[in-house]
Motif scaffolding. Structure first.
Motif, short mmCIF file in Angstrom:
data_model
loop_
_atom_site.label_atom_id
_atom_site.label_comp_id
_atom_site.label_asym_id
_atom_site.label_seq_id
_atom_site.Cartn_x
_atom_site.Cartn_y
_atom_site.Cartn_z
N LEU A 209 0.85 -1.18 0.00
CA LEU A 209 0.00 0.00 0.00
C LEU A 209 0.89 1.23 0.00
O LEU A 209 2.09 1.14 0.29
N GLN B 35 -0.75 -2.08 -5.00
CA GLN B 35 -2.06 -2.73 -4.93
C GLN B 35 -3.23 -1.76 -5.04
O GLN B 35 -4.34 -2.05 -4.60
N SER B 36 -2.97 -0.56 -5.59
CA SER B 36 -4.02 0.46 -5.78
C SER B 36 -4.70 0.84 -4.46
O SER B 36 -5.91 1.08 -4.40
N ARG B 37 -3.90 0.92 -3.39
CA ARG B 37 -4.41 1.30 -2.08
C ARG B 37 -3.58 2.46 -1.53
O ARG B 37 -2.36 2.38 -1.49
N GLY C 229 -10.29 3.09 -9.89
CA GLY C 229 -10.06 1.80 -9.25
C GLY C 229 -9.17 1.86 -8.03
O GLY C 229 -8.94 0.84 -7.37
N ILE C 230 -8.65 3.03 -7.69
CA ILE C 230 -7.74 3.17 -6.55
C ILE C 230 -8.54 3.49 -5.28
O ILE C 230 -9.36 4.41 -5.26
N LEU C 231 -8.30 2.71 -4.23
CA LEU C 231 -8.97 2.91 -2.95
C LEU C 231 -8.18 3.88 -2.09
O LEU C 231 -6.96 3.72 -1.93
N VAL C 232 -8.85 4.89 -1.55
CA VAL C 232 -8.20 5.90 -0.70
C VAL C 232 -8.90 5.91 0.66
O VAL C 232 -10.11 6.04 0.74
N ARG C 233 -8.09 5.78 1.71
CA ARG C 233 -8.60 5.94 3.08
C ARG C 233 -7.85 7.09 3.74
O ARG C 233 -6.63 7.20 3.58
N ALA D 125 -8.03 11.89 -2.85
CA ALA D 125 -9.23 11.12 -3.16
C ALA D 125 -9.94 11.68 -4.40
O ALA D 125 -10.37 10.92 -5.28
N ALA E 286 -10.30 9.59 -7.87
CA ALA E 286 -11.65 9.30 -8.35
C ALA E 286 -11.82 9.76 -9.79
O ALA E 286 -12.52 9.13 -10.59
N LEU F 250 -6.22 -1.77 5.75
CA LEU F 250 -6.40 -1.40 4.34
C LEU F 250 -5.71 -2.41 3.41
O LEU F 250 -6.24 -2.73 2.35
#
Length: 218
Positions: free
Chosen positions: A101, A150-152, A178-182, A169, A173, A217
């Motif tokens: 990540l 890993q697109s995180r 496809g990318i996850l953002v926390r 984010a 978007a 994550l």
């Protein structure tokens, strides 16, 4: 117009939330999304992580044709970068490459994220770390780094929401859905504390909290 906000963020500790200016990144980031001329945002936001970066970005914003806001810190902090490192408007710096990540941090939280990397390494997680010291930034470059991890993405900042986490984010978007953002940021009104570490633990932003969230994550 060149502005400098000093003693910002929860690392101020003992002086409490009335002195921390925790809405500053969000406020000025809103202006960064407006162009005053082609290629020149209405405001560029700069968040150096150490004295060397602050010095270089001071020179960079003095030469920049548009308005800038530079956010500086109170605590004595170690220097992170060698003399040949380059810091410029719109730039970022990769402090660590990873594959599981990507952690994207700014200012004081770059130091805390480095501590989190050591914890994650002991747990067998290989995380990358980016010092995102400029808004706007190179969206495609951050997306490429995220795809290698890993697109995180986990963003970390010591201010209220709407800052670098929201900027990352929004960019992902739009460019890379496809990318996850926390996001980790200040979600509870701070109190006075004896040290930055006390405040970070209280707010869930310590190195241990960063590592725990990164593990969830990944």
């Amino acid at each position: 117009l060149k502005l400098v906000g000093s003693h910002c963020g929860v690392s101020l500790a003992a002086d409490g939330p009335s002195q921390m200016a925790l809405g500053d990144v969000s406020f000025f980031r809103a202006l960064s999304q407006v162009a005053m001329a082609p290629g020149i945002p209405l405001m560029t936001v700069l968040t150096p992580a150490d004295a060397r970066v602050a010095y270089d970005l001071t020179l960079a914003m003095a030469a920049h044709p548009g308005p800038c806001y530079l956010r500086t810190l109170r605590p004595d902090l170690p220097l992170l970068y060698a003399g040949d490192a380059v810091f410029k408007i719109g730039g970022h710096h990769v402090l660590s490459s990873g594959k599981d990540l990507l952690i994207v941090a700014s200012g004081y939280m770059v130091h805390e994220s480095l501590k989190a990397l050591r914890i994650l390494k002991e747990q067998g997680l290989n995380a990358g770390l980016v010092d995102l010291y400029s808004i706007p930034f190179d969206h495609q470059a951050i997306a490429r780094l995220a795809r290698q991890c890993q697109s995180r993405i986990l963003t970390v900042e010591d201010n209220y929401g709407g800052g670098i986490g929201s900027a990352v984010a929004d960019a992902m978007a739009e460019a890379e859905p496809g990318i996850l953002v926390r996001q980790l940021f200040v979600r509870t009104l701070p109190k006075s504390g004896r040290s930055p570490d006390d405040l970070l633990r209280y707010l869930g932003l310590s190195a241990e909290d960063i590592a725990r969230t990164a593990t969830e994550l990944a």
